[in-house]
Design a protein around this motif. Structure first.
Motif, short mmCIF file in Angstrom:
data_model
loop_
_atom_site.label_atom_id
_atom_site.label_comp_id
_atom_site.label_asym_id
_atom_site.label_seq_id
_atom_site.Cartn_x
_atom_site.Cartn_y
_atom_site.Cartn_z
N VAL A 191 35.54 20.85 39.98
CA VAL A 191 36.84 21.35 39.55
C VAL A 191 36.95 22.80 39.99
O VAL A 191 36.05 23.60 39.76
CB VAL A 191 36.97 21.26 38.00
CG1 VAL A 191 38.29 21.82 37.54
CG2 VAL A 191 36.80 19.82 37.55
N LYS A 192 38.04 23.09 40.65
CA LYS A 192 38.25 24.46 41.11
C LYS A 192 39.07 25.21 40.06
O LYS A 192 40.13 24.76 39.66
CB LYS A 192 38.98 24.45 42.45
CG LYS A 192 38.14 23.87 43.57
CD LYS A 192 38.91 23.78 44.86
CE LYS A 192 38.15 23.25 46.02
NZ LYS A 192 37.14 22.31 45.88
N MET A 193 38.51 26.34 39.60
CA MET A 193 39.22 27.17 38.65
C MET A 193 38.86 28.62 38.91
O MET A 193 37.80 28.91 39.45
CB MET A 193 38.93 26.75 37.21
CG MET A 193 37.48 26.80 36.78
SD MET A 193 37.20 26.29 35.08
CE MET A 193 37.08 24.53 35.23
N ASP A 194 39.74 29.52 38.52
CA ASP A 194 39.46 30.93 38.74
C ASP A 194 38.36 31.40 37.79
O ASP A 194 38.02 30.72 36.82
CB ASP A 194 40.74 31.77 38.59
CG ASP A 194 41.31 31.71 37.19
OD1 ASP A 194 40.66 32.23 36.26
OD2 ASP A 194 42.41 31.14 37.02
N LYS A 195 37.82 32.57 38.07
CA LYS A 195 36.70 33.11 37.30
C LYS A 195 37.01 33.22 35.81
O LYS A 195 36.22 32.80 34.97
CB LYS A 195 36.31 34.48 37.86
CG LYS A 195 35.19 35.16 37.12
CD LYS A 195 34.89 36.53 37.69
CE LYS A 195 33.93 37.29 36.82
NZ LYS A 195 33.64 38.62 37.31
N GLY A 196 38.17 33.74 35.48
CA GLY A 196 38.54 33.92 34.08
C GLY A 196 38.63 32.61 33.33
O GLY A 196 38.13 32.48 32.20
N THR A 197 39.24 31.61 33.95
CA THR A 197 39.36 30.30 33.33
C THR A 197 37.99 29.66 33.16
O THR A 197 37.68 29.07 32.12
CB THR A 197 40.28 29.38 34.17
OG1 THR A 197 41.55 30.02 34.31
CG2 THR A 197 40.44 28.02 33.54
N ALA A 198 37.16 29.79 34.18
CA ALA A 198 35.81 29.23 34.12
C ALA A 198 35.00 29.88 33.00
O ALA A 198 34.33 29.19 32.22
CB ALA A 198 35.09 29.40 35.46
N THR B 201 33.03 40.03 27.59
CA THR B 201 33.06 41.36 28.20
C THR B 201 33.27 41.26 29.72
O THR B 201 34.03 42.03 30.29
CB THR B 201 31.75 42.13 27.90
OG1 THR B 201 31.60 42.24 26.49
CG2 THR B 201 31.77 43.51 28.51
N LEU B 202 32.62 40.28 30.34
CA LEU B 202 32.79 40.09 31.79
C LEU B 202 34.22 39.65 32.11
O LEU B 202 34.70 39.88 33.20
CB LEU B 202 31.83 39.02 32.31
CG LEU B 202 30.35 39.39 32.35
CD1 LEU B 202 29.54 38.18 32.79
CD2 LEU B 202 30.11 40.55 33.29
N ASN B 203 34.87 38.99 31.16
CA ASN B 203 36.19 38.43 31.38
C ASN B 203 37.31 39.44 31.10
O ASN B 203 38.46 39.16 31.37
CB ASN B 203 36.39 37.18 30.51
CG ASN B 203 37.50 36.32 31.02
OD1 ASN B 203 37.78 36.28 32.21
ND2 ASN B 203 38.14 35.59 30.13
N SER B 204 36.97 40.62 30.60
CA SER B 204 38.03 41.58 30.26
C SER B 204 38.34 42.53 31.41
O SER B 204 37.70 42.62 32.39
CB SER B 204 37.64 42.38 29.02
OG SER B 204 36.40 43.03 29.19
#
Length: 150
Positions: free
Chosen positions: A71-78, A147-150
């Motif tokens: 499944v392809k998803m962007d970093k934030g969604t993943a 934190t990585l997602n912000s």
């Protein structure tokens, strides 16, 4: 190398060769790799999950198959998908497997993975009672990923 690692490696190679989607016949794959079909099931259910970025479809019967798609998803969604998949506890082995998968999918970089692994290690948590470590580890893991997602 353990049989489960060989099965996972074989499936990953198929996914690479076939642009992120592979169709396998469990019994045929088990015969080719010299293992029992239940080992194929174990690998698929433990290493090719939605939390790890895969969709699995199966059709039973004589001409049955298992289709695995990346499944392809962007970093934030993943990252949010992974955070939501972590329950109230997280053991060290599961945390390491998730970090390894995130590295492989380039959701996090090597430096971040090493920092998170260090924070979640038994050595870091050695002053925490054994029966509470997995709860603390889950909270730390989720918060570090947030934190990585912000």
């Amino acid at each position: 190398m353990r049989m489960s690692d060989l099965v996972a490696q074989y499936i990953l190679e198929m996914l690479e060769q076939q642009n992120g989607s592979a169709e396998i016949q469990r019994n045929e794959l088990a015969g080719n790799l010299g293992c029992v079909p239940s080992q194929i099931n174990y690998v698929i259910t433990s290493r090719f999950t939605p939390e790890q970025g895969y969709m699995v479809e199966s059709r039973r019967g004589g001409g049955g198959y298992i289709r695995i798609s990346r499944v392809k998803m962007d970093k934030g969604t993943a990252l949010m998908h992974i955070i939501n998949s972590v329950g109230n506890t997280l053991d060290k082995a599961a945390a390491e497997a998730m970090l390894h998968n995130m590295l492989g999918r380039q959701i996090i970089d090597l430096r971040s993975a090493k920092i998170i692994a260090s924070a979640l290690s038994d050595r870091t948590l050695s002053h925490i009672e054994q029966d509470k470590r997995d709860t603390i580890r889950a909270d730390l893991f989720k918060n570090m990923l947030l934190t990585l997602n912000s």
